[in-house]
Motif scaffolding. Sequence first.
Motif, PDB file in Angstrom:
ATOM      1  N   PRO A 118       0.712  -1.261   0.046  1.00  0.00           N
ATOM      2  CA  PRO A 118      -0.084  -0.026  -0.036  1.00  0.00           C
ATOM      3  C   PRO A 118       0.922   1.258   0.107  1.00  0.00           C
ATOM      4  CG  PRO A 118       0.241  -0.943   2.186  1.00  0.00           C
ATOM      5  CD  PRO A 118       0.676  -1.867   1.310  1.00  0.00           C
ATOM      6  N   ASP A 119       0.371   2.458  -0.481  1.00  0.00           N
ATOM      7  CA  ASP A 119       0.968   3.504  -0.411  1.00  0.00           C
ATOM      8  C   ASP A 119       1.121   4.257   0.946  1.00  0.00           C
ATOM      9  OD1 ASP A 119       2.149   5.971  -1.315  1.00  0.00           O
ATOM     10  OD2 ASP A 119       0.374   6.947  -2.345  1.00  0.00           O
ATOM     11  N   ILE A 120       2.028   5.066   1.172  1.00  0.00           N
ATOM     12  CA  ILE A 120       2.012   5.729   2.494  1.00  0.00           C
ATOM     13  C   ILE A 120       0.908   6.617   2.746  1.00  0.00           C
ATOM     14  CG2 ILE A 120       3.284   7.686   1.739  1.00  0.00           C
ATOM     15  CD1 ILE A 120       5.120   7.384   4.235  1.00  0.00           C
ATOM     16  N   SER A 121       0.213   6.930   3.983  1.00  0.00           N
ATOM     17  CA  SER A 121      -0.914   7.772   4.231  1.00  0.00           C
ATOM     18  C   SER A 121      -0.319   9.076   4.525  1.00  0.00           C
ATOM     19  CB  SER A 121      -1.764   7.310   5.380  1.00  0.00           C
ATOM     20  OG  SER A 121      -1.034   7.206   6.539  1.00  0.00           O
ATOM     21  N   PRO A 122      -0.975  10.086   4.166  1.00  0.00           N
ATOM     22  CA  PRO A 122      -0.392  11.394   4.173  1.00  0.00           C
ATOM     23  C   PRO A 122       0.109  11.915   5.734  1.00  0.00           C
ATOM     24  CG  PRO A 122      -2.316  11.857   2.703  1.00  0.00           C
ATOM     25  CD  PRO A 122      -2.055  10.221   3.203  1.00  0.00           C
ATOM     26  N   PRO A 123      -0.464  11.379   6.916  1.00  0.00           N
ATOM     27  CA  PRO A 123      -0.044  11.809   8.315  1.00  0.00           C
ATOM     28  C   PRO A 123       1.235  10.932   8.435  1.00  0.00           C
ATOM     29  CG  PRO A 123      -2.392  10.920   8.091  1.00  0.00           C
ATOM     30  CD  PRO A 123      -1.898  10.760   6.817  1.00  0.00           C
ATOM     31  N   GLU A 124       1.569   9.865   7.809  1.00  0.00           N
ATOM     32  CA  GLU A 124       2.883   9.222   8.205  1.00  0.00           C
ATOM     33  C   GLU A 124       4.039   9.925   7.724  1.00  0.00           C
ATOM     34  OE1 GLU A 124       2.294   4.498   7.978  1.00  0.00           O
ATOM     35  OE2 GLU A 124       1.400   5.507   6.389  1.00  0.00           O
ATOM     36  N   VAL A 125       3.807  10.653   6.533  1.00  0.00           N
ATOM     37  CA  VAL A 125       4.884  11.285   5.649  1.00  0.00           C
ATOM     38  C   VAL A 125       6.174  11.780   6.476  1.00  0.00           C
ATOM     39  CG1 VAL A 125       5.599  12.754   3.717  1.00  0.00           C
ATOM     40  CG2 VAL A 125       3.541  11.359   3.544  1.00  0.00           C
ATOM     41  N   GLU A 126       5.763  12.420   7.233  1.00  0.00           N
ATOM     42  CA  GLU A 126       6.893  13.308   8.020  1.00  0.00           C
ATOM     43  C   GLU A 126       7.614  12.436   8.791  1.00  0.00           C
ATOM     44  OE1 GLU A 126       5.405  16.666  10.459  1.00  0.00           O
ATOM     45  OE2 GLU A 126       5.104  17.948   8.582  1.00  0.00           O
ATOM     46  N   GLU A 127       6.902  11.615   9.535  1.00  0.00           N
ATOM     47  CA  GLU A 127       7.842  10.624  10.352  1.00  0.00           C
ATOM     48  C   GLU A 127       8.753   9.655   9.519  1.00  0.00           C
ATOM     49  OE1 GLU A 127       6.789   7.011  11.294  1.00  0.00           O
ATOM     50  OE2 GLU A 127       8.619   7.085  12.501  1.00  0.00           O
ATOM     51  N   VAL A 128       8.210   9.239   8.672  1.00  0.00           N
ATOM     52  CA  VAL A 128       8.832   8.283   7.744  1.00  0.00           C
ATOM     53  C   VAL A 128       9.997   8.985   6.982  1.00  0.00           C
ATOM     54  CG1 VAL A 128       8.865   6.812   5.732  1.00  0.00           C
ATOM     55  CG2 VAL A 128       6.951   6.589   7.361  1.00  0.00           C
ATOM     56  N   PHE A 129       9.742  10.305   6.775  1.00  0.00           N
ATOM     57  CA  PHE A 129      10.746  11.271   6.000  1.00  0.00           C
ATOM     58  C   PHE A 129      11.943  11.126   6.835  1.00  0.00           C
ATOM     59  CE2 PHE A 129      12.093  15.808   5.939  1.00  0.00           C
ATOM     60  CZ  PHE A 129      13.111  15.553   5.050  1.00  0.00           C
ATOM     61  N   MET A 130      11.784  11.518   8.144  1.00  0.00           N
ATOM     62  CA  MET A 130      12.896  11.885   9.135  1.00  0.00           C
ATOM     63  C   MET A 130      13.809  10.495   9.459  1.00  0.00           C
ATOM     64  SD  MET A 130      12.839  15.193   9.685  1.00  0.00           S
ATOM     65  CE  MET A 130      13.871  15.275  11.366  1.00  0.00           C
ATOM     66  N   ARG A 131      12.868   9.451   9.410  1.00  0.00           N
ATOM     67  CA  ARG A 131      13.652   8.163   9.480  1.00  0.00           C
ATOM     68  C   ARG A 131      14.669   7.954   8.428  1.00  0.00           C
ATOM     69  NH1 ARG A 131       9.645   3.926  10.364  1.00  0.00           N
ATOM     70  NH2 ARG A 131      10.987   2.163   9.335  1.00  0.00           N
ATOM     71  N   VAL A 132      14.168   8.078   7.334  1.00  0.00           N
ATOM     72  CA  VAL A 132      14.941   7.955   6.038  1.00  0.00           C
ATOM     73  C   VAL A 132      16.000   8.634   6.062  1.00  0.00           C
ATOM     74  CG1 VAL A 132      14.841   7.909   3.488  1.00  0.00           C
ATOM     75  CG2 VAL A 132      13.033   7.031   4.683  1.00  0.00           C
ATOM     76  N   LEU A 133      15.939  10.187   6.165  1.00  0.00           N
ATOM     77  CA  LEU A 133      16.808  11.135   5.976  1.00  0.00           C
ATOM     78  C   LEU A 133      18.015  10.865   7.195  1.00  0.00           C
ATOM     79  CD1 LEU A 133      17.587  13.941   4.903  1.00  0.00           C
ATOM     80  CD2 LEU A 133      16.554  15.109   6.852  1.00  0.00           C
ATOM     81  N   SER A 134      17.647  10.306   8.414  1.00  0.00           N
ATOM     82  CA  SER A 134      18.578  10.013   9.466  1.00  0.00           C
ATOM     83  C   SER A 134      19.165   8.697   9.529  1.00  0.00           C
ATOM     84  CB  SER A 134      17.985  10.678  10.873  1.00  0.00           C
ATOM     85  OG  SER A 134      16.929   9.826  11.257  1.00  0.00           O
ATOM     86  N   SER A 135      18.724   8.155   8.498  1.00  0.00           N
ATOM     87  CA  SER A 135      19.187   6.521   8.665  1.00  0.00           C
ATOM     88  C   SER A 135      20.613   6.246   8.299  1.00  0.00           C
ATOM     89  CB  SER A 135      18.391   5.768   7.697  1.00  0.00           C
ATOM     90  OG  SER A 135      18.763   5.913   6.381  1.00  0.00           O
TER      91      SER A 135
END
Lengths: 233, 726
Positions: free
Chosen positions: B388-405
Motif C-alpha cells: 500500500p501507499d504511504i498515508s499523508p499523516p505518516e509522511v513526516e515521520e517516515v521522511f525523518m527516519r529515512v533522512l537520518s538512517s
Amino acid sequence: MAGKGPSRFGIVVFPGTWSDRDCFYALAHILKQDVRYIWHKETDLSGYNCVVLPGGFSYGDYLRPGSIACFSPVMSEVKRFAREGRMVIGICNGFQILCEAGMLPGVLLPNCHLRYCCQWVYLKAEGPDSAFTSRRNAKVLRMPISHYEGNYYAPPDILEELEAEHRVAFRYSTPEGRIESEVNPNGSLNNIAGVLNKRRNVLGMMPHPERACEQLLGSADGNLVWQSIMNAI
Amino acid sequence: MQDTLKQALDNVALSSEEYFLIVSRLGREPNEVELGVLGTLWSEHCAYKHSRPLLKLLPTTGKGVLTRTGEENAGAVDIGDGLCLIMKIESHNHPSAVEPFQGAATGVGGIVRDIFALGGRPIALLNSLYFGPLAESHNRYLFDGVVRGIASYGNCLGIPNVGGGVFFSSSYSDNPLINVMCVGIANAGSITRSRGKASDVLILAGSATGRDGIYGASGLASRTFESEAEMRSTVQVGDPFMEKILMEACLKLVELGLVSGIQDLGAGGISTALAESASRSECGVMIDISRMRKREESMSPYEVLLSESQERMLLLVPPRNEEKVKSVFQDFGIPASSVGFLTSDSKFRVKEGEKVVAEVPVELLVNPPTYELKTRKKIAPERIDFLPDISPPEVEEVFMRVLSSPNLASRKWVFTQYDHQVGVNTVVPPGSDASCLRIKGGDKAIALTCDGNGRYCHLDPYVGGMMAVAEACRNLACVGAKAIAATDCLNLGNPEREEIYYQLKSVIRGIGRACRVLDIPVVSGNVSLYNEMKGRAIYPTPVVGVVGVARIKSICTPHFKSEGDQVYLLGKEKEGIDGSEYLELRWGKVGGKVSIDMGTEKKLCRLLLLLIRRGIIKSAHDVSEGGLVCTLAECCILGGIGFEGKWDIQSRIDSYLFGESPSRAVVSLSPDKTFELERMAQTYNIPLKRLGEVKGNRFILPFIDLPLARLSSSWYGGLEKALSAS
C-alpha cells in the motif's frame, strides 16, 4: 613594504613531513617570497629570515609526535636561530616538535575524543599583537585543523604564566570570536590553539595557515599570519 | 593422489587439474617452492582466472588513454597541458574482515604504491565501504576499525582523502567491502612503465621481508571460509612512515630518470613482482634470495617468495645507475639492496646463494588457465507492487527516519577523521556529489567520485552495473565536470557457483554498456571474488570510480544559495520505490524492478554541464538514495536555507517522494534565468518541473512542514546516533 625585497623563508623537511609543499606553495606562489627547503640533515640557517616547521608525521610519530624530530641535526640550529631572535613558526607537527624540543612550553596530547580531526575552525587572537598577528586587524580568523594530537596541555603554573604574559597567540572561538567550550575541537586547555615563547619570536600553532591562503579553498585568512611575519622581518 | 600433495595443493588453492596442467607444461613435477609460486600467480586474486575473459567486455581504449588496461600497475589518462592522471581502485575486503584496522590501512598502502609505481604523485584517495547493519556490535567494530585504519595510514602519507561512500546492508554482515581508490598526477610524457632490459639490476627497497601475509593472495582472497578467525595470521601490518619516504624516494628517482621500471610488491609479494616485471620486459629474471633483508632468521625460500610484507618496491635499474639509486635511498634512510637482475633467457630463476631453488618459464607463471563457466539466471526478485501507499499523516515521520538512517545521514563523522585538505587543492570537499581538486598552475580542476549500489545490482546485475556508471557520471556532471575515465572494483561471491558467475558477467556487461554510451574508457580495475560466508554471498557490488575534468571558474555545488532562487527537477517526476532505501526501511524489503535509460542519462549529463558552464544554474544535486525529498532536504541543510514547494501529487505519494529512479537532478537558479533553463531543457528533451523556491527556514513540501534545524540535527547526527546505539 616599499623598497624591501622578498624575505627568505626556510621550510624544514623531516622524513614524514607533508605540509612542506603546501607552505612552499603559499609562500612562494601566493605571497611571492623567496622560499627554500631545508633537509633535516642540514645545519646552516644563515641567510634565512624565518624558519617554518611544517605539519606531517615526522619519522612516523609512532612514539610521540615530534619526539624523534627534535633530535634531528637541524633542530640545534633552529634553537640557535631562535635564540638570535629570528622568527620560527611551527605548524601542527611543527608545534609538537617545538614543544618536544623545549622551545615552547606544554605538550599536545591526543584529542579528547581520541579521533583524528580535520575541519575548519575559527581563531581569536587576543592581547597585544605579536609579530605573527599584527595584520589580523581584530579579525576572527578561519583556518583548518588536521591532527590527532592537538589537545594542548600545560601544568597550572605554566598556564598561568602563559596567560599573564599574553603568550596565547590563538584560541578556538565561535565565528563571532567568543571563547566557548562547544567550539573547542580537541579538548585544549583554555581553548588554546597557538602559543608564543617568552621572547615572542617563536610561535607554535595547531591550525594550518598555509591551507587558508586562497578564497578558492575556503579562506584567505592564513595570509594574515604570513603577512604579519613578512612585516616584522 | 598422495595426501601430502593434496595438502600442498590445498595450501596454495590449486586444483588437481591445474597441477597436472603444470606438470605437462613444465615437463616434470614442480618442487615445493615452485608450486608455491605457481599457486600464488595462478590464484584468482593475481590471475583473474574467472574474470579475465569477461573483462574483455569492457571498453578500455579511448581518447587520451596512455596505458593498456591490465598491463600496468594502474591506468593513465591524458588531461591536457602535458599532464596525466593515474588511477586505480582496489579491494581489501578479506583482510579487513579479519582485522579491520590493519586490513584497511594496508589497503590504502597497496593502492598508493600502485600509483607511484607509474611515477605519479598521489593527490587523492577515495574509499567505498560496505558493512552490515550498525545495530550489530560486530559491524560497529568493523566500521570503526576500518575508518581508523584508513585515517591512520592515509593521514600519515599526506594524501587527501576526498570522498567515497559508506553503505549498510545485512548482505555485508560477514563480508564487509573496503574498496580504496587512488588518483595521482604525472607528466604525460614521463610515466614509468615496469619494463627493463636484460642485465638491468633488481633493487629491492623498503621494509624487510617477514613471515606476514603468506597465502594472502592464494588463500585469503581466493576462496571462501567458514570462519574469519581461520586466516588471521595472513593479514599484514602497515608502516605508513616507510611508505611515505618510499614514495618520496621513488618520485625522486623518476624525476632524476634513474630507473627503467618500478614495481610494487603486492599480492603474491616478490614472486608476482618478479614474474610481472620479467614478462613485461620480455626477459627472464634471476634473484638470489640470500641478498634480501629478512625480519627473521631461517625463513625458507618458500616463505621469502610468498611473503606479503608491506612497503616494499622492486626497481629495475640500468647497471650504470645502480649506485646512484642506492644513494638516493640512503639519503631517505631507506634500506635497499641489489637482489638480482633481468636475464636474456625466459626463465624465472631463484637462487639461495649458489643453490637454485626454483626455475620455471616466466611464460608458465603469467599465463594461467582461465575459466568461462556456466551461468544460471537468478530467480526473479521479490514483487512489491501489492504494497500500500504511504498515508499523508505518516509522511513526516517516515521522511525523518529515512533522512537520518545510516545510509542517508551525513558522512561528516567519517570524513572529518580523514585529512581531506592536505595538498591545498581541495576546492570542493567531501560531502558534495563529487569532490573537486584544482590542478595548480592552470584553470582546470578534476572531479572525483566512486559509486555503486549493491541493492540495485541484486535486483538486476546488468542494470545495476549501468546504474553505477551512470550515477558516477551524473555526480561529476552536477559539479560541472565531464567524465574522462573510469576504474572499477567488482565485488562478488564465489564465481564457481552458476548464479554468481551470471551476476559477474551481467555486472561487467552493464558497466561496459554504460561506459560505451557515455564514452568513458575503463583504464584499470580489480576483481574481488569469494565474498561469501557459510554459502551466503554479498549483493553483487561493482564500485565504479570516475574522474572528470572541470574548469575552476565553473564548479557547481549541491546546496541552495539564496532566498528567492527557483528550484526545478530535471528528469522524469514519477517513478517507483523499487530497490529504494524507503522500501527496505519501511517494509523490510529489497525488491522490485530497476531500470535505466542510458540515452536519457547521457543527455541529462550534457545538459547539466552546459547549464553550469553557461552560469545558468547555481546548484545541482543528483537524485539518488532517499529519493526526491531527501535530495531537496540535503540542498537545504548544506545551504542552511529553507525551501517551499506546493503542488499536487497525482501518483503514489511514496513513489513520488522516496523513489530512487536514476537520471534526475535538482537544480536551483535565480528567477531571471528560468527562461533559459526551460529553453535548454526542451532542446535536450529532458522533462522539467518547477518544484518551488528557496525560502525561509522551514522545509515545506506536500505533506511535510518541518523546521530546517530539525532536519539538520537529524541528518548530521544520524550516523553517530546509529553508532552509539548498543
